[in-house]
Write a protein that holds these residues in place. Structure first.
Motif, PDB file in Angstrom:
ATOM      1  N   THR B 120       0.802  -1.226   0.000  1.00 57.25           N
ATOM      2  CA  THR B 120       0.000   0.000   0.000  1.00 57.25           C
ATOM      3  C   THR B 120       0.834   1.274   0.000  1.00 57.25           C
ATOM      4  O   THR B 120       0.301   2.346  -0.267  1.00 57.25           O
ATOM      5  CB  THR B 120      -0.948   0.050   1.234  1.00 57.25           C
ATOM      6  OG1 THR B 120      -0.155  -0.046   2.414  1.00 57.25           O
ATOM      7  CG2 THR B 120      -1.938  -1.095   1.214  1.00 57.25           C
ATOM      8  N   LYS B 121       2.138   1.180   0.306  1.00 54.62           N
ATOM      9  CA  LYS B 121       2.934   2.405   0.433  1.00 54.62           C
ATOM     10  C   LYS B 121       4.064   2.547  -0.579  1.00 54.62           C
ATOM     11  O   LYS B 121       4.494   3.665  -0.883  1.00 54.62           O
ATOM     12  CB  LYS B 121       3.513   2.495   1.860  1.00 54.62           C
ATOM     13  CG  LYS B 121       2.410   2.458   2.927  1.00 54.62           C
ATOM     14  CD  LYS B 121       2.851   3.084   4.217  1.00 54.62           C
ATOM     15  CE  LYS B 121       2.791   4.589   4.166  1.00 54.62           C
ATOM     16  NZ  LYS B 121       3.141   5.244   5.423  1.00 54.62           N
ATOM     17  N   ALA B 122       4.604   1.451  -1.085  1.00 51.20           N
ATOM     18  CA  ALA B 122       5.741   1.580  -2.001  1.00 51.20           C
ATOM     19  C   ALA B 122       5.238   1.977  -3.390  1.00 51.20           C
ATOM     20  O   ALA B 122       4.301   1.377  -3.918  1.00 51.20           O
ATOM     21  CB  ALA B 122       6.515   0.267  -2.061  1.00 51.20           C
ATOM     22  N   PRO B 123       5.838   3.014  -3.986  1.00 53.25           N
ATOM     23  CA  PRO B 123       5.316   3.559  -5.249  1.00 53.25           C
ATOM     24  C   PRO B 123       5.667   2.702  -6.473  1.00 53.25           C
ATOM     25  O   PRO B 123       6.628   2.975  -7.195  1.00 53.25           O
ATOM     26  CB  PRO B 123       5.946   4.954  -5.323  1.00 53.25           C
ATOM     27  CG  PRO B 123       7.209   4.848  -4.532  1.00 53.25           C
ATOM     28  CD  PRO B 123       6.936   3.825  -3.445  1.00 53.25           C
ATOM     29  N   PHE B 124       4.874   1.643  -6.640  1.00 46.47           N
ATOM     30  CA  PHE B 124       4.961   0.761  -7.813  1.00 46.47           C
ATOM     31  C   PHE B 124       3.542   0.598  -8.352  1.00 46.47           C
ATOM     32  O   PHE B 124       2.583   0.555  -7.578  1.00 46.47           O
ATOM     33  CB  PHE B 124       5.492  -0.627  -7.422  1.00 46.47           C
ATOM     34  CG  PHE B 124       6.931  -0.635  -6.988  1.00 46.47           C
ATOM     35  CD1 PHE B 124       7.941  -0.952  -7.881  1.00 46.47           C
ATOM     36  CD2 PHE B 124       7.266  -0.328  -5.671  1.00 46.47           C
ATOM     37  CE1 PHE B 124       9.269  -0.952  -7.475  1.00 46.47           C
ATOM     38  CE2 PHE B 124       8.591  -0.327  -5.258  1.00 46.47           C
ATOM     39  CZ  PHE B 124       9.596  -0.643  -6.159  1.00 46.47           C
ATOM     40  N   TRP B 125       3.451   0.469  -9.671  1.00 48.34           N
ATOM     41  CA  TRP B 125       2.149   0.284 -10.324  1.00 48.34           C
ATOM     42  C   TRP B 125       2.271  -0.791 -11.383  1.00 48.34           C
ATOM     43  O   TRP B 125       3.205  -0.774 -12.186  1.00 48.34           O
ATOM     44  CB  TRP B 125       1.685   1.601 -10.954  1.00 48.34           C
ATOM     45  CG  TRP B 125       1.595   2.670  -9.929  1.00 48.34           C
ATOM     46  CD1 TRP B 125       0.539   2.953  -9.120  1.00 48.34           C
ATOM     47  CD2 TRP B 125       2.651   3.591  -9.560  1.00 48.34           C
ATOM     48  NE1 TRP B 125       0.863   3.989  -8.270  1.00 48.34           N
ATOM     49  CE2 TRP B 125       2.144   4.407  -8.525  1.00 48.34           C
ATOM     50  CE3 TRP B 125       3.950   3.820 -10.005  1.00 48.34           C
ATOM     51  CZ2 TRP B 125       2.911   5.405  -7.916  1.00 48.34           C
ATOM     52  CZ3 TRP B 125       4.715   4.806  -9.410  1.00 48.34           C
ATOM     53  CH2 TRP B 125       4.185   5.587  -8.376  1.00 48.34           C
ATOM     54  N   LYS B 126       1.307  -1.707 -11.342  1.00 48.02           N
ATOM     55  CA  LYS B 126       1.327  -2.834 -12.285  1.00 48.02           C
ATOM     56  C   LYS B 126       0.345  -2.607 -13.429  1.00 48.02           C
ATOM     57  O   LYS B 126      -0.810  -2.249 -13.207  1.00 48.02           O
ATOM     58  CB  LYS B 126       0.907  -4.121 -11.570  1.00 48.02           C
ATOM     59  CG  LYS B 126       1.849  -4.612 -10.507  1.00 48.02           C
ATOM     60  CD  LYS B 126       1.488  -6.054 -10.118  1.00 48.02           C
ATOM     61  CE  LYS B 126       2.324  -6.561  -8.960  1.00 48.02           C
ATOM     62  NZ  LYS B 126       1.577  -6.560  -7.694  1.00 48.02           N
ATOM     63  N   LYS B 127       0.821  -2.879 -14.622  1.00 51.68           N
ATOM     64  CA  LYS B 127      -0.056  -2.874 -15.802  1.00 51.68           C
ATOM     65  C   LYS B 127      -0.065  -4.279 -16.369  1.00 51.68           C
ATOM     66  O   LYS B 127       0.992  -4.884 -16.549  1.00 51.68           O
ATOM     67  CB  LYS B 127       0.488  -1.881 -16.834  1.00 51.68           C
ATOM     68  CG  LYS B 127      -0.462  -1.586 -17.968  1.00 51.68           C
ATOM     69  CD  LYS B 127       0.116  -0.498 -18.867  1.00 51.68           C
ATOM     70  CE  LYS B 127      -0.970   0.097 -19.756  1.00 51.68           C
ATOM     71  NZ  LYS B 127      -0.434   1.262 -20.509  1.00 51.68           N
ATOM     72  N   GLU B 128      -1.269  -4.781 -16.623  1.00 52.56           N
ATOM     73  CA  GLU B 128      -1.392  -6.132 -17.172  1.00 52.56           C
ATOM     74  C   GLU B 128      -1.511  -6.071 -18.689  1.00 52.56           C
ATOM     75  O   GLU B 128      -2.413  -5.414 -19.214  1.00 52.56           O
ATOM     76  CB  GLU B 128      -2.650  -6.817 -16.621  1.00 52.56           C
ATOM     77  CG  GLU B 128      -2.564  -7.137 -15.147  1.00 52.56           C
ATOM     78  CD  GLU B 128      -3.807  -7.867 -14.654  1.00 52.56           C
ATOM     79  OE1 GLU B 128      -3.716  -8.506 -13.597  1.00 52.56           O
ATOM     80  OE2 GLU B 128      -4.853  -7.784 -15.329  1.00 52.56           O
ATOM     81  N   HIS B 129      -0.617  -6.787 -19.339  1.00 49.58           N
ATOM     82  CA  HIS B 129      -0.746  -6.935 -20.792  1.00 49.58           C
ATOM     83  C   HIS B 129      -1.325  -8.312 -21.057  1.00 49.58           C
ATOM     84  O   HIS B 129      -0.690  -9.328 -20.768  1.00 49.58           O
ATOM     85  CB  HIS B 129       0.623  -6.775 -21.471  1.00 49.58           C
ATOM     86  CG  HIS B 129       1.148  -5.379 -21.383  1.00 49.58           C
ATOM     87  ND1 HIS B 129       0.708  -4.374 -22.206  1.00 49.58           N
ATOM     88  CD2 HIS B 129       2.037  -4.808 -20.533  1.00 49.58           C
ATOM     89  CE1 HIS B 129       1.320  -3.244 -21.887  1.00 49.58           C
ATOM     90  NE2 HIS B 129       2.132  -3.468 -20.869  1.00 49.58           N
ATOM     91  N   ARG B 130      -2.548  -8.349 -21.576  1.00 48.69           N
ATOM     92  CA  ARG B 130      -3.203  -9.623 -21.856  1.00 48.69           C
ATOM     93  C   ARG B 130      -2.960 -10.032 -23.296  1.00 48.69           C
ATOM     94  O   ARG B 130      -2.770  -9.185 -24.156  1.00 48.69           O
ATOM     95  CB  ARG B 130      -4.710  -9.522 -21.577  1.00 48.69           C
ATOM     96  CG  ARG B 130      -4.964  -9.092 -20.154  1.00 48.69           C
ATOM     97  CD  ARG B 130      -6.387  -9.268 -19.697  1.00 48.69           C
ATOM     98  NE  ARG B 130      -6.377  -9.192 -18.244  1.00 48.69           N
ATOM     99  CZ  ARG B 130      -6.202 -10.245 -17.442  1.00 48.69           C
ATOM    100  NH1 ARG B 130      -6.075 -11.439 -17.972  1.00 48.69           N
ATOM    101  NH2 ARG B 130      -6.153 -10.092 -16.145  1.00 48.69           N
ATOM    102  N   ARG B 131      -2.959 -11.341 -23.491  1.00 51.61           N
ATOM    103  CA  ARG B 131      -2.717 -11.857 -24.842  1.00 51.61           C
ATOM    104  C   ARG B 131      -3.713 -11.252 -25.821  1.00 51.61           C
ATOM    105  O   ARG B 131      -4.913 -11.315 -25.618  1.00 51.61           O
ATOM    106  CB  ARG B 131      -2.880 -13.381 -24.866  1.00 51.61           C
ATOM    107  CG  ARG B 131      -1.835 -14.106 -24.081  1.00 51.61           C
ATOM    108  CD  ARG B 131      -1.999 -15.622 -24.244  1.00 51.61           C
ATOM    109  NE  ARG B 131      -1.443 -16.339 -23.097  1.00 51.61           N
ATOM    110  CZ  ARG B 131      -0.151 -16.501 -22.882  1.00 51.61           C
ATOM    111  NH1 ARG B 131       0.723 -16.017 -23.737  1.00 51.61           N
ATOM    112  NH2 ARG B 131       0.286 -17.146 -21.820  1.00 51.61           N
ATOM    113  N   GLY B 132      -3.180 -10.658 -26.884  1.00 55.53           N
ATOM    114  CA  GLY B 132      -4.044 -10.142 -27.941  1.00 55.53           C
ATOM    115  C   GLY B 132      -4.654  -8.778 -27.669  1.00 55.53           C
ATOM    116  O   GLY B 132      -5.163  -8.136 -28.576  1.00 55.53           O
ATOM    117  N   ALA B 133      -4.608  -8.334 -26.404  1.00 56.24           N
ATOM    118  CA  ALA B 133      -5.238  -7.050 -26.079  1.00 56.24           C
ATOM    119  C   ALA B 133      -4.213  -5.920 -26.118  1.00 56.24           C
ATOM    120  O   ALA B 133      -3.138  -6.042 -25.573  1.00 56.24           O
ATOM    121  CB  ALA B 133      -5.877  -7.124 -24.702  1.00 56.24           C
TER     122      ALA B 133
END
Lengths: 83, 154, 154, 83
Positions: B120-133
């Motif tokens: 909740t505090k460390a400044p990281f952000w995940k982006k999901e790359h889905r197959r084909g999208a």
């Protein structure tokens, strides 16, 4: 001051960082958000959901009511999703 | 004496044994080492890759503050936190926490606390790359992660 | 499907990464791996070595029962427990628990539970050989270990 | 039945295991302990602190009031100190 943008805020604004010079009436983090939102529709879109915006002043988490006085770097980002 | 505290943010994978060795090598006063490894999980086989963005500088500093908080709460003898950024494939490790103590209680509690707080505090952000999208979707923060961090208060 | 459960009692040291790999290799559905390593701790520099005696057969069976109990309590995707016997030098590893799950909550809870139960239920006995002292002394069981196991009941 | 002894119980008795044939009046684990204690002073010393004795029947933990009927292996040991 230096403004940094991350994740979808960065994507909506279209840049990762920039130098901003805010008027004297801009005192708090919330004021910066309101002021940036008025720049154009990209900024407005980036900041439209104020509750989803987190901020840091000089690399330390800051509340929206925190005064920006003295800070050299302000950052805006969504809630963190690391770990 | 403050415990050994090692914090790194890097694109490269890590070696759990090498990180443990940084805390334990040459010591005979440790009784317990706990590690947590967070892996890139693919729900349903649709994930092509995660892209992890971070705030350089603040990421290290914020993790350091969380480690200091853990060290103030428990009598730790050493802590390592390594968090990766960049492209991460399903099954790959994302984050490592290692805690070393004289007894197991503090090592378990501190590792669990560190993960709850990093989420909740460390400044990281995940982006999901889905197959084909195209393009990918930013992962939404979870209310349960906030609740997990909240339980350590008070 | 029952989770992968690997239990071994051996004289040889173990590799944490190799044991983790037994649970994670080829999988992309795991989000969390927790390890606990118990080390031979020398309080005050007087310990020459530990000698660990065990009940062959029952040791493996009893650990297996504790693992089954953990698997019934939490949705685990895999567990490894390795416990050593014989001569152990200060700083050397004695026991390893690895838990793998989809989420960190179950992996942390199960690893902590397994250690609390192994301490009081697995048939192993430690004898301390101190420098210059002959013969060694059997380590006394700790009331705090009984209390730690007891807290998981009810 | 096979009797196994571990740790200081083994050391005091002077052997790790032996075949025992108990009389019919020996029904529970506690009865076995009492019966063994009467064999000689080594057994008596091994079992003097009954509270510190744990037992297993066929490799499963057993209480002192557990019946031994049918068990092929009985083991005595102090509280466990592994992990």
């Amino acid at each position: 001051m230096r403004a940094l943008y991350f994740a979808w805020i960065r994507e909506r604004i279209g840049k990762a960082e920039e130098e901003i010079v805010v008027p004297e009436t801009v005192v708090t983090v919330a004021d910066v958000i309101a002021w940036l939102s008025g720049k154009d529709e990209c900024y407005a879109a980036a900041f439209e959901s104020t509750k989803s915006i987190r901020a840091a002043l000089d690399r330390t988490h800051a509340r929206h009511d925190a005064p920006i006085a003295g800070a050299r770097e302000i950052a805006f980002f969504p809630p963190m999703t690391g770990g | 004496m403050d415990p050994a505290a090692i914090v790194r943010v890097q694109a490269e994978p890590f070696s759990i044994e090498a990180e443990i060795a940084r805390l334990t090598r040459g010591r005979t006063d440790l009784g317990a080492v706990v590690t947590f490894t967070g892996l890139c999980r693919d729900e349903g086989g649709a994930l092509a890759a995660l892209e992890i963005e971070h705030y350089p500088g603040m990421a290290e500093e914020e993790i350091g503050r969380v480690v200091a908080e853990a060290s103030a709460r428990w009598p730790l003898e050493g802590v390592v936190v390594v968090h990766r950024y960049g492209e991460i494939l399903p099954g790959d490790p994302i984050v490592l926490v290692v805690t070393a103590g004289r007894h197991r209680g503090e090592a378990f509690a501190a590792a669990s606390f560190l993960m709850d707080y990093l989420k909740t505090k460390a400044p990281f952000w995940k982006k999901e790359h889905r197959r084909g999208a195209v393009p990918g979707d930013w992962v939404a923060a979870k209310a349960e992660d906030d609740a997990a961090a909240e339980k350590w208060r008070g």
